[in-house]
Structures are given as C-alpha cells and as structure tokens.
Design an enzyme around this catalytic site. Structure first.
Site, PDB file in Angstrom:
ATOM      1  N   ASP A   4      -2.828  21.880  -3.065  1.00  0.00           N
ATOM      2  CA  ASP A   4      -4.050  22.129  -3.829  1.00  0.00           C
ATOM      3  C   ASP A   4      -4.811  23.281  -3.178  1.00  0.00           C
ATOM      4  OD1 ASP A   4      -5.715  19.989  -5.920  1.00  0.00           O
ATOM      5  OD2 ASP A   4      -6.821  21.691  -5.095  1.00  0.00           O
ATOM      6  N   ASN A  14       1.147  20.751 -11.931  1.00  0.00           N
ATOM      7  CA  ASN A  14      -0.006  20.127 -12.589  1.00  0.00           C
ATOM      8  C   ASN A  14      -1.285  20.948 -12.495  1.00  0.00           C
ATOM      9  OD1 ASN A  14      -1.941  17.688 -13.215  1.00  0.00           O
ATOM     10  ND2 ASN A  14      -2.492  18.384 -11.155  1.00  0.00           N
ATOM     11  N   TYR A  37      -6.826  28.938 -22.654  1.00  0.00           N
ATOM     12  CA  TYR A  37      -6.260  27.635 -22.273  1.00  0.00           C
ATOM     13  C   TYR A  37      -5.190  27.209 -23.268  1.00  0.00           C
ATOM     14  CZ  TYR A  37      -6.145  22.733 -20.757  1.00  0.00           C
ATOM     15  OH  TYR A  37      -5.745  21.498 -20.298  1.00  0.00           O
ATOM     16  N   ILE A  50      -8.558  13.501 -20.750  1.00  0.00           N
ATOM     17  CA  ILE A  50      -8.448  12.517 -19.670  1.00  0.00           C
ATOM     18  C   ILE A  50      -9.720  12.578 -18.827  1.00  0.00           C
ATOM     19  CG2 ILE A  50      -7.027  11.754 -17.724  1.00  0.00           C
ATOM     20  CD1 ILE A  50      -5.547  11.805 -20.472  1.00  0.00           C
ATOM     21  N   THR A  67     -11.370  13.085 -16.007  1.00  0.00           N
ATOM     22  CA  THR A  67     -11.217  13.636 -14.644  1.00  0.00           C
ATOM     23  C   THR A  67     -12.340  14.657 -14.424  1.00  0.00           C
ATOM     24  OG1 THR A  67      -9.949  15.624 -15.185  1.00  0.00           O
ATOM     25  CG2 THR A  67      -8.690  13.557 -14.977  1.00  0.00           C
TER      26      THR A  67
HETATM   27  P1  NAP Z   1      -8.999  18.383 -11.989  1.00  0.00           P
HETATM   28  O1  NAP Z   1      -9.486  17.005 -11.741  1.00  0.00           O
HETATM   29  O2  NAP Z   1      -9.947  19.517 -12.022  1.00  0.00           O
HETATM   30  O3  NAP Z   1      -7.834  18.672 -10.923  1.00  0.00           O
HETATM   31  C1  NAP Z   1      -7.206  19.912 -10.842  1.00  0.00           C
HETATM   32  C2  NAP Z   1      -6.919  20.200  -9.389  1.00  0.00           C
HETATM   33  O4  NAP Z   1      -6.227  21.461  -9.339  1.00  0.00           O
HETATM   34  C3  NAP Z   1      -8.196  20.357  -8.570  1.00  0.00           C
HETATM   35  O5  NAP Z   1      -8.048  19.793  -7.295  1.00  0.00           O
HETATM   36  C4  NAP Z   1      -8.339  21.872  -8.491  1.00  0.00           C
HETATM   37  O6  NAP Z   1      -9.081  22.309  -7.372  1.00  0.00           O
HETATM   38  C5  NAP Z   1      -6.901  22.280  -8.395  1.00  0.00           C
HETATM   39  N1  NAP Z   1      -6.724  23.689  -8.705  1.00  0.00           N
HETATM   40  C6  NAP Z   1      -7.446  24.468  -9.563  1.00  0.00           C
HETATM   41  N2  NAP Z   1      -7.004  25.725  -9.531  1.00  0.00           N
HETATM   42  C7  NAP Z   1      -5.973  25.750  -8.647  1.00  0.00           C
HETATM   43  C8  NAP Z   1      -5.122  26.766  -8.167  1.00  0.00           C
HETATM   44  N3  NAP Z   1      -5.254  28.025  -8.591  1.00  0.00           N
HETATM   45  N4  NAP Z   1      -4.160  26.438  -7.279  1.00  0.00           N
HETATM   46  C9  NAP Z   1      -4.038  25.183  -6.819  1.00  0.00           C
HETATM   47  N5  NAP Z   1      -4.831  24.174  -7.224  1.00  0.00           N
HETATM   48  C10 NAP Z   1      -5.781  24.450  -8.124  1.00  0.00           C
HETATM   49  O7  NAP Z   1      -8.224  18.458 -13.393  1.00  0.00           O
HETATM   50  P2  NAP Z   1      -7.252  17.442 -14.143  1.00  0.00           P
HETATM   51  O8  NAP Z   1      -7.951  16.960 -15.334  1.00  0.00           O
HETATM   52  O9  NAP Z   1      -6.652  16.473 -13.189  1.00  0.00           O
HETATM   53  O10 NAP Z   1      -6.173  18.485 -14.654  1.00  0.00           O
HETATM   54  C11 NAP Z   1      -4.856  18.539 -14.137  1.00  0.00           C
HETATM   55  C12 NAP Z   1      -3.967  19.200 -15.175  1.00  0.00           C
HETATM   56  O11 NAP Z   1      -3.995  18.415 -16.381  1.00  0.00           O
HETATM   57  C13 NAP Z   1      -4.406  20.612 -15.593  1.00  0.00           C
HETATM   58  O12 NAP Z   1      -3.278  21.419 -15.767  1.00  0.00           O
HETATM   59  C14 NAP Z   1      -5.099  20.388 -16.929  1.00  0.00           C
HETATM   60  O13 NAP Z   1      -5.056  21.517 -17.750  1.00  0.00           O
HETATM   61  C15 NAP Z   1      -4.250  19.261 -17.471  1.00  0.00           C
HETATM   62  N6  NAP Z   1      -4.909  18.512 -18.524  1.00  0.00           N
HETATM   63  C16 NAP Z   1      -6.081  17.884 -18.302  1.00  0.00           C
HETATM   64  C17 NAP Z   1      -6.702  17.201 -19.344  1.00  0.00           C
HETATM   65  C18 NAP Z   1      -8.023  16.503 -19.167  1.00  0.00           C
HETATM   66  O14 NAP Z   1      -8.659  16.193 -20.189  1.00  0.00           O
HETATM   67  N7  NAP Z   1      -8.456  16.191 -17.943  1.00  0.00           N
HETATM   68  C19 NAP Z   1      -6.107  17.169 -20.610  1.00  0.00           C
HETATM   69  C20 NAP Z   1      -4.893  17.819 -20.796  1.00  0.00           C
HETATM   70  C21 NAP Z   1      -4.293  18.493 -19.747  1.00  0.00           C
HETATM   71  P3  NAP Z   1     -10.642  22.666  -7.596  1.00  0.00           P
HETATM   72  O15 NAP Z   1     -11.302  21.382  -7.978  1.00  0.00           O
HETATM   73  O16 NAP Z   1     -11.079  23.217  -6.282  1.00  0.00           O
HETATM   74  O17 NAP Z   1     -10.680  23.690  -8.707  1.00  0.00           O
END
Ligand code: NAP
Length: 258
Positions: free
Chosen positions: A36, A95, A165, A198, A200
């Site tokens: 991360d 991810n 996105y 989701i 998060t």
């Molecule tokens: P999250 O809670 O924000 O977690 C994402 C993690 O990735 C955070 O720790 C973030 O760090 C880290 N990150 C961001 N940019 C990065 C980079 N350049 N290199 C390495 N790590 C990085 O988000 P999440 O909801 O779990 O999302 C995870 C994945 O699921 C993403 O690809 C997102 O598009 C996908 N997704 C999410 C949803 C939703 O509704 N939550 C729906 C569909 C798909 P920082 O916090 O420091 O930025």
C-alpha cells in the site's frame, strides 16, 4: 484452508476491500505481502494478521511493502520481496484504486483536467497492468497461480461525472480478459471482480444524500461490506475456481440486474 502453503500479494491492502482480502488470504493459510502507499494502514493490516484478528490466526507470515501501484519499479520490488521472504508468489490481488484524481474532479467529462484523468488511469488501469506484467512471470516460475483484479460495477456501466474512473474500470475488465487468454494454457488464471458500492473509506467524501442514492441503486437496499468482496476474491484465487479464467464476477447486491 483454501490457500495453504501459498504466497499472496495484495495491493491497496492498508484499507477497505484490500485489507479484508489480505485478512481472508491469511485466515486461509497464505503468507501475505501487504502492499500500500499508506504505511500506517498497511502496517495495521500486518499487525492484525500477526495478532490473529482474522479469526483464525493461521497465516504463517505477513510483510508490509510500501508501494505506489502507478510506479512499475514498486511492483518489481514487491514481487521480489515476496519471493525473497516467502520463496515464491502464487496469488495476487490488484486492488489499489482511487475514485478521482483530485477532490474537485467529480465533474462532467469536458471539465476534467488532463492531470486528473492521467492520475486515475495511472493508478487504476496502468497500476493493474504493471501488476500483471510483474506478477505473471513469478506465478509461472512457481508452476502457476491465480490473479484477481478489482474492477467495479462501473466497469460494466457508466456513471455521471466519473468518466476517468469508469474508463479505468472498463479497461481493467478488458485487460483481465486479454491476460487470461495469453496464459490460459500455462496454469495462470486471471479474473476480475465487480463490487457494487461498498462501505469503505473511499466513500468517506460522499454526503448523506449521495450515500442514500448509492443505496437506492442496489436492489438489496444496502451497501456491500468489504468482507463480502474478499470472500469472492478468495474463492477465485483458490483451486475451487480451477476452471474460471477471464471472467467478470459481480458482487453488487443486484446493481447490474436492474
Ligand atoms: P480504500 O478504502 O480507499 O482503500 C484503497 C487503498 O489503496 C488505500 O489504502 C489507499 O491508500 C491505497 N492506494 C491508493 N492509491 C494507491 C496507490 N497509488 N498505490 C498503492 N496504494 C494505493 O478503497 P476501497 O473501497 O477498499 O477500494 C479498493 C478497490 O475497490 C479500488 O480499486 C476501488 O476502485 C474498488 N471499488 C470500490 C468500491 C467501493 O464502493 N468502495 C466499489 C467498486 C470498486 P490511501 O488511503 O493513502 O489513498
């Protein structure tokens, strides 16, 4: 245990879906490289694995690696760490992702700056590409394995004011199919999952009204939990999914069925 004696790498594992994937992999016996850009979140995930907070405490090991997925060199270093510390790499989950290039970038397409476009593509789409091209040789060297890329329902349909996105997530679905074809006969399976909305930290900027609108898009009448996505990723990475490659698997509370 579904991943006994396996070594896994999860990007974006310091928060949300990635953290739950890392915990699920560890619970099922894998050594896990937690990658991360956020060291505090990543170390917290490793601490939870070591403390057995995953419910099983069965993982033989976990390691944090700081990485920005938009940087190819960070992928090389993360895979090298997995091989050096745990001996091989068998499983990866690409991810890490961001919703927009800057807080003010949730706007109609013609108002999005080239810089905000590029950042989302660099992290979400190129980040997945760099992951695949670095992880696949390691999986081949280990005799095969499985990769899951985290796309989105927005990898299948559009959405207002989120064009970078939406484009990046559609791209991840295409990249998944292309990679699956290239390695289908060499023991490397590549799939994509498509979460609905989701609960998060990525949604933390959303107002109460925006959240209510998101909920209303899911026939189940709620947002998903990160653990519900992790279970699907885990299954796809296990031998139970041995005939699955090149697929897009939704976990979206019925979002795409409407
Ligand atoms: P999250 O809670 O924000 O977690 C994402 C993690 O990735 C955070 O720790 C973030 O760090 C880290 N990150 C961001 N940019 C990065 C980079 N350049 N290199 C390495 N790590 C990085 O988000 P999440 O909801 O779990 O999302 C995870 C994945 O699921 C993403 O690809 C997102 O598009 C996908 N997704 C999410 C949803 C939703 O509704 N939550 C729906 C569909 C798909 P920082 O916090 O420091 O930025």
């Amino acid at each position: 245990m579904l991943l006994k004696d396996k070594v896994a790498l999860v990007t974006g594992a310091g928060s949300g879906i990635g953290r739950e994937v890392a915990l699920a992999f560890a619970r099922e016996g894998a050594c896990v490289v937690v990658a991360d850009v956020d060291a505090t979140g990543g170390e917290e995930t490793v601490a939870r694995i070591h403390a057995g907070a995953d419910g099983g405490g069965s993982s033989p090991g976990a390691l944090f690696v700081r990485m920005d997925v938009s940087d190819p060199a960070d992928h090389e270093a993360a895979v090298a760490s997995a091989v050096q510390r745990f001996g091989a790499l068998h499983v990866a989950c690409n991810n890490a992702g961001i919703a927009r290039g800057s807080p003010e970038a949730a706007v109609p397409l013609a108002q999005i700056s080239a810089r905000d476009w590029q950042r989302v593509i660099d992290v979400n789409l190129s980040g997945t590409f760099h992951g695949l091209r670095t992880q696949i040789p390691a999986l081949l060297a280990a005799g095969g394995g499985a990769i899951v890329n985290v796309a989105s329902v927005l990898g299948q349909v559009g959405n207002l004011s989120l064009s970078p996105y939406v484009a990046s997530k559609h791209g991840i679905v295409g990249l998944t199919r292309a990679a699956a074809l290239d390695y289908a006969q060499q023991g490397v399976r590549v799939n994509a999952v498509g979460p609905g909305y989701i609960d998060t930290p990525i949604l933390s900027a959303a107002s109460a009204e925006a959240r209510a609108r998101m909920v209303a898009q899911h026939p189940m009448g709620r947002l998903g939990g990160a653990g519900e996505i992790a279970e699907l990723v885990l299954w796809l990475c296990s031998e139970r999914a041995s005939f699955c490659t090149g697929g897009y698997y939704p976990a979206d509370g019925g979002f795409l069925a409407r």
